[in-house]
Design an enzyme around this catalytic site. Structure first.
Site, PDB file in Angstrom:
ATOM      1  CG  ASP A 186      16.244   1.762  71.923  1.00 25.28           C
ATOM      2  OD1 ASP A 186      15.912   2.569  71.039  1.00 25.28           O
ATOM      3  OD2 ASP A 186      15.906   1.879  73.113  1.00 25.28           O
ATOM      4  CB  VAL A 187      17.181   3.370  66.174  1.00 21.97           C
ATOM      5  CG1 VAL A 187      17.355   2.158  65.273  1.00 21.97           C
ATOM      6  CG2 VAL A 187      15.704   3.705  66.376  1.00 21.97           C
TER       7      VAL A 187
ATOM      8  CB  VAL B 148       1.479   0.538  54.383  1.00 18.86           C
ATOM      9  CG1 VAL B 148       2.081  -0.787  53.923  1.00 18.86           C
ATOM     10  CG2 VAL B 148       2.113   1.699  53.620  1.00 18.86           C
TER      11      VAL B 148
ATOM     12  N   PRO C  36       5.496   6.341  51.889  1.00 20.28           N
ATOM     13  CG  PRO C  36       6.081   4.417  53.009  1.00 20.28           C
ATOM     14  CD  PRO C  36       6.406   5.876  52.919  1.00 20.28           C
TER      15      PRO C  36
ATOM     16  CE  LYS D 190       8.023   8.357  59.468  1.00 12.00           C
ATOM     17  NZ  LYS D 190       9.196   7.455  59.363  1.00 12.00           N
TER      18      LYS D 190
ATOM     19  CE1 TYR E 170       4.881   7.966  61.325  1.00 12.58           C
ATOM     20  CE2 TYR E 170       3.460   9.180  59.819  1.00 12.58           C
ATOM     21  CZ  TYR E 170       4.302   8.114  60.075  1.00 12.58           C
ATOM     22  OH  TYR E 170       4.571   7.195  59.076  1.00 12.58           O
TER      23      TYR E 170
END
Length: 263
Positions: free
Chosen positions: A58-59, A191, A188, A162, A158
């Site tokens: 879990d980062v 996707v 990206p 980013k 989000y």
């Protein structure tokens, strides 16, 4: 013998989507991999398929970050490439975002990305250069074209996270150049992954659209005329992990079929 033969890499968010496509590509190019994901079973399954290693991590947990960065050193004595890819999203109007939702998205997408990068870079700075290279390591982040476009206000946390990843990438490039560690990111677009299925579902519900209609509208605005595949991103990540990009650092590379210029 592939272009990444002899290089070791850690991939976060490796169990599916872009992470899994990059794992397959880097393995095909000869890299030795540790695949990390909060979905430990998914990471193990893919690792078994590719003949690679996996860890459940879990980062957002510091001890998990340390453990997954340690794993390549435990196995092979070094870590050459980190693909810092784990991410989450939530689609909702900006005025309805709660503190918990903000913290979750920023916690995974930006806070964790920083501490994965920092933990890996501290170790990389102490190791010898990669064979045939002047570099000690390479850091690759997943950002998004949403970092430029704002996500039509429905993906505010989000998009902000980013944009932060792009800034983090460039700050790391400057800070770590003396240690001969590069830092770049990929951006990206739309996707074909489970994340975009979620975006289509949540955005469509807010707009009163049928399932799949938001996705179709998004694709119509791509100049190259087709959805982006995870493999499209994997090709660029493989290039950034390989020797042909050794003189590149601080770059945010759009991989979007021209979507940014087409809208």
């Amino acid at each position: 013998m592939g272009p990444l033969t002899g290089r070791t890499a850690l991939i976060t968010g490796a169990a599916r989507g872009i992470g899994a496509a990059c794992a397959r590509r880097l393995a095909a190019d000869g890299a030795l991999l540790v695949l990390a994901d909060i979905d430990g079973a998914g990471a193990e399954k893919l690792a078994a398929e590719l003949g690679q290693a996996a860890v459940r991590a879990d980062v957002t947990r510091r001890e998990d970050i340390v453990r997954m960065v340690d794993e390549p050193y435990r196995r092979w004595g070094r870590l050459d490439v980190v693909f810092n890819n784990a991410g989450v999203i939530r689609v909702q109007p900006m005025l309805e975002v709660t503190e918990d939702e903000w913290d979750r998205v920023l916690g995974v997408n930006l806070r964790a990305a920083f501490f994965v990068l920092q933990t890996a870079a501290r170790r990389m700075a102490q190791q010898d250069p990669m064979p045939g290279s002047e570099l000690r390591g390479k850091l690759i982040q997943t950002a998004s074209i949403a970092s430029y476009r704002g996500g039509n206000h429905l993906m505010t946390p989000y998009s902000a996270s980013k944009a932060g990843v792009v800034s983090l990438t460039r700050s790391a490039a400057q800070a770590l150049a003396p240690q001969r560690i590069t830092s770049n990111c990929v951006c990206p677009g739309a996707v074909e992954t489970s994340m975009w299925e979620q975006i289509d579902r949540e955005w469509g519900a807010l707009a009163g659209l049928r399932p799949g209609e938001m996705w179709k509208r998004r694709i119509r605005n791509i100049p190259l005329g087709r959805p982006e595949r995870a493999e499209d991103v994997a090709g660029v990540v493989a290039f950034l992990a390989g020797p042909d990009s050794d003189y590149m650092t601080g770059q945010a590379i759009n991989v979007d079929g021209g979507a940014v210029m087409g809208n």
